[in-house]
Design a protein around this motif. Structure first.
Motif, PDB file in Angstrom:
ATOM      1  N   LYS A   3      22.249  16.854  38.367  1.00  0.00           N
ATOM      2  CA  LYS A   3      21.240  17.023  38.032  1.00  0.00           C
ATOM      3  C   LYS A   3      21.269  18.727  37.340  1.00  0.00           C
ATOM      4  CE  LYS A   3      19.261  13.086  38.383  1.00  0.00           C
ATOM      5  NZ  LYS A   3      19.838  12.428  40.032  1.00  0.00           N
ATOM      6  N   ARG A   4      22.117  19.476  37.844  1.00  0.00           N
ATOM      7  CA  ARG A   4      21.987  20.830  37.853  1.00  0.00           C
ATOM      8  C   ARG A   4      23.131  21.908  37.253  1.00  0.00           C
ATOM      9  NH1 ARG A   4      20.655  23.390  43.930  1.00  0.00           N
ATOM     10  NH2 ARG A   4      19.988  25.254  42.123  1.00  0.00           N
ATOM     11  N   ALA A   5      23.472  20.705  36.242  1.00  0.00           N
ATOM     12  CA  ALA A   5      25.036  21.662  35.846  1.00  0.00           C
ATOM     13  C   ALA A   5      24.092  22.757  34.370  1.00  0.00           C
ATOM     14  CB  ALA A   5      24.892  20.543  35.014  1.00  0.00           C
ATOM     15  N   LYS A   6      23.087  22.672  34.324  1.00  0.00           N
ATOM     16  CA  LYS A   6      22.839  24.051  32.801  1.00  0.00           C
ATOM     17  C   LYS A   6      23.071  25.503  33.837  1.00  0.00           C
ATOM     18  CE  LYS A   6      21.913  21.009  29.166  1.00  0.00           C
ATOM     19  NZ  LYS A   6      19.993  20.255  29.057  1.00  0.00           N
ATOM     20  N   GLU A   7      21.888  24.530  35.172  1.00  0.00           N
ATOM     21  CA  GLU A   7      21.316  25.922  36.337  1.00  0.00           C
ATOM     22  C   GLU A   7      22.897  27.118  36.280  1.00  0.00           C
ATOM     23  OE1 GLU A   7      19.824  26.550  40.241  1.00  0.00           O
ATOM     24  OE2 GLU A   7      19.175  25.125  39.707  1.00  0.00           O
ATOM     25  N   ALA A   8      23.825  25.930  37.038  1.00  0.00           N
ATOM     26  CA  ALA A   8      24.973  26.152  37.567  1.00  0.00           C
ATOM     27  C   ALA A   8      25.806  27.102  36.670  1.00  0.00           C
ATOM     28  CB  ALA A   8      26.062  25.224  37.583  1.00  0.00           C
ATOM     29  N   ILE A   9      25.990  26.323  35.107  1.00  0.00           N
ATOM     30  CA  ILE A   9      26.465  26.871  34.428  1.00  0.00           C
ATOM     31  C   ILE A   9      26.033  28.616  33.791  1.00  0.00           C
ATOM     32  CG2 ILE A   9      27.000  27.151  31.526  1.00  0.00           C
ATOM     33  CD1 ILE A   9      27.253  23.920  32.200  1.00  0.00           C
ATOM     34  N   LYS A  10      24.984  28.530  33.790  1.00  0.00           N
ATOM     35  CA  LYS A  10      24.574  30.178  33.458  1.00  0.00           C
ATOM     36  C   LYS A  10      23.957  31.087  34.324  1.00  0.00           C
ATOM     37  CE  LYS A  10      19.489  32.212  32.504  1.00  0.00           C
ATOM     38  NZ  LYS A  10      18.197  31.822  32.433  1.00  0.00           N
ATOM     39  N   TYR A  11      24.306  30.448  35.801  1.00  0.00           N
ATOM     40  CA  TYR A  11      24.352  31.175  36.714  1.00  0.00           C
ATOM     41  C   TYR A  11      25.801  32.299  37.028  1.00  0.00           C
ATOM     42  CZ  TYR A  11      25.363  32.570  41.912  1.00  0.00           C
ATOM     43  OH  TYR A  11      26.088  32.885  43.291  1.00  0.00           O
ATOM     44  N   TYR A  12      26.813  30.888  36.614  1.00  0.00           N
ATOM     45  CA  TYR A  12      28.701  31.376  36.467  1.00  0.00           C
ATOM     46  C   TYR A  12      28.474  32.238  35.854  1.00  0.00           C
ATOM     47  CZ  TYR A  12      29.655  28.192  40.294  1.00  0.00           C
ATOM     48  OH  TYR A  12      28.885  27.623  41.985  1.00  0.00           O
ATOM     49  N   PHE A  22      33.380  24.596  25.869  1.00  0.00           N
ATOM     50  CA  PHE A  22      33.311  23.745  25.069  1.00  0.00           C
ATOM     51  C   PHE A  22      31.906  22.820  25.920  1.00  0.00           C
ATOM     52  CE2 PHE A  22      33.451  19.435  25.768  1.00  0.00           C
ATOM     53  CZ  PHE A  22      33.450  18.432  24.561  1.00  0.00           C
ATOM     54  N   MET A  23      31.356  21.954  25.502  1.00  0.00           N
ATOM     55  CA  MET A  23      30.417  21.778  26.270  1.00  0.00           C
ATOM     56  C   MET A  23      29.585  20.829  25.362  1.00  0.00           C
ATOM     57  SD  MET A  23      26.634  23.710  28.316  1.00  0.00           S
ATOM     58  CE  MET A  23      26.116  24.651  26.933  1.00  0.00           C
ATOM     59  N   GLN A  24      29.406  19.372  26.671  1.00  0.00           N
ATOM     60  CA  GLN A  24      29.005  18.265  25.621  1.00  0.00           C
ATOM     61  C   GLN A  24      27.892  17.331  27.069  1.00  0.00           C
ATOM     62  OE1 GLN A  24      31.699  14.702  25.483  1.00  0.00           O
ATOM     63  NE2 GLN A  24      30.386  14.561  23.401  1.00  0.00           N
ATOM     64  N   THR A  25      27.104  17.002  26.315  1.00  0.00           N
ATOM     65  CA  THR A  25      25.429  15.975  26.790  1.00  0.00           C
ATOM     66  C   THR A  25      26.394  14.669  27.012  1.00  0.00           C
ATOM     67  OG1 THR A  25      24.552  15.828  25.259  1.00  0.00           O
ATOM     68  CG2 THR A  25      23.998  17.782  26.060  1.00  0.00           C
ATOM     69  N   LEU A  26      25.690  14.375  27.852  1.00  0.00           N
ATOM     70  CA  LEU A  26      26.355  12.775  27.938  1.00  0.00           C
ATOM     71  C   LEU A  26      24.907  11.715  26.995  1.00  0.00           C
ATOM     72  CD1 LEU A  26      24.526  12.062  31.497  1.00  0.00           C
ATOM     73  CD2 LEU A  26      27.075  11.657  30.907  1.00  0.00           C
ATOM     74  N   GLY A  27      24.301  12.396  26.176  1.00  0.00           N
ATOM     75  CA  GLY A  27      23.888  12.058  24.928  1.00  0.00           C
ATOM     76  C   GLY A  27      24.381  11.986  23.826  1.00  0.00           C
ATOM     77  N   GLU A  28      25.770  13.366  23.885  1.00  0.00           N
ATOM     78  CA  GLU A  28      26.571  13.359  22.864  1.00  0.00           C
ATOM     79  C   GLU A  28      27.945  12.377  22.691  1.00  0.00           C
ATOM     80  OE1 GLU A  28      25.616  18.312  21.341  1.00  0.00           O
ATOM     81  OE2 GLU A  28      27.112  17.214  23.600  1.00  0.00           O
ATOM     82  N   GLY A  29      27.760  11.308  23.740  1.00  0.00           N
ATOM     83  CA  GLY A  29      28.681  10.388  24.215  1.00  0.00           C
ATOM     84  C   GLY A  29      29.110   9.438  22.833  1.00  0.00           C
ATOM     85  N   LEU A  30      29.259   8.648  23.300  1.00  0.00           N
ATOM     86  CA  LEU A  30      30.040   7.380  22.354  1.00  0.00           C
ATOM     87  C   LEU A  30      28.403   6.721  22.390  1.00  0.00           C
ATOM     88  CD1 LEU A  30      33.181   6.696  24.175  1.00  0.00           C
ATOM     89  CD2 LEU A  30      33.158   7.167  21.513  1.00  0.00           C
ATOM     90  N   LYS A  31      27.974   5.914  21.383  1.00  0.00           N
ATOM     91  CA  LYS A  31      26.787   5.738  21.180  1.00  0.00           C
ATOM     92  C   LYS A  31      26.491   4.581  22.264  1.00  0.00           C
ATOM     93  CE  LYS A  31      26.392   6.852  16.021  1.00  0.00           C
ATOM     94  NZ  LYS A  31      26.336   6.601  15.152  1.00  0.00           N
ATOM     95  N   LEU A  44      21.740  15.964  30.102  1.00  0.00           N
ATOM     96  CA  LEU A  44      22.660  16.012  31.398  1.00  0.00           C
ATOM     97  C   LEU A  44      24.317  16.439  30.983  1.00  0.00           C
ATOM     98  CD1 LEU A  44      21.359  13.014  33.968  1.00  0.00           C
ATOM     99  CD2 LEU A  44      20.972  15.870  34.038  1.00  0.00           C
ATOM    100  N   ILE A  45      25.102  17.425  31.499  1.00  0.00           N
ATOM    101  CA  ILE A  45      25.964  18.047  30.828  1.00  0.00           C
ATOM    102  C   ILE A  45      26.682  17.169  31.604  1.00  0.00           C
ATOM    103  CG2 ILE A  45      28.020  19.563  31.119  1.00  0.00           C
ATOM    104  CD1 ILE A  45      25.603  20.442  29.636  1.00  0.00           C
TER     105      ILE A  45
END
Length: 134
Positions: A3-12, A22-31, A44-45
């Motif tokens: 649950k820290r992927a967004k934080e890690a992405i910003k850090y890197y 590319f970036m996709q959240t779980l909420g943007e997946g298949l219905k 979440l990423i």
């Protein structure tokens, strides 16, 4: 990431001038899959690709169906634009290892699978979407 992927992405991005490709959240997946998620899981990423110099790294949160545990937070991605190469890698890496996810078509790849090889290294193998179906 747990649950820290967004934080890690910003850090890197800050640490290495990484560019988000590319970036996709779980909420943007298949219905069908999204309907099984809780509200706090939608952001979440699911999958991201960062480019650092000439190297691409992928970062995601642990999916709700795969509990986070020390040792499974790092995996090696092998990407190919040829399904036959993806199948070859998958077949070899699963020998004396464990299949975590069978090699199948997914919404982001015509051939995606995950194995833990005989050395307990986790590999995620997938074909880019440019290929035809399995």
């Amino acid at each position: 990431m747990d649950k820290r992927a967004k934080e890690a992405i910003k850090y890197y991005q800050e640490a290495s001038n990484a560019k988000i490709i590319f970036m996709q959240t779980l909420g943007e997946g298949l219905k069908d899959e999204v309907s099984k998620l809780k509200e706090n899981q939608l952001g979440l990423i699911a999958h991201s690709i960062l480019k650092i110099g000439e190297t691409e790294i992928m970062i995601s949160d642990t999916t709700p169906s795969v509990p986070f545990q020390k040792g499974n937070q790092v995996s090696i991605y092998i990407t190919s634009n040829d399904i036959s190469i993806t199948k070859q890698f998958y077949k070899k890496l699963k020998e004396d290892g464990k299949v975590n996810i069978e090699l199948n078509e997914s919404h982001f790849s015509p051939a995606y699978g995950m194995v833990t090889d005989k050395f307990r290294v986790i590999f995620q193998i997938f074909t880019t979407r440019k290929q035809t179906k399995l």
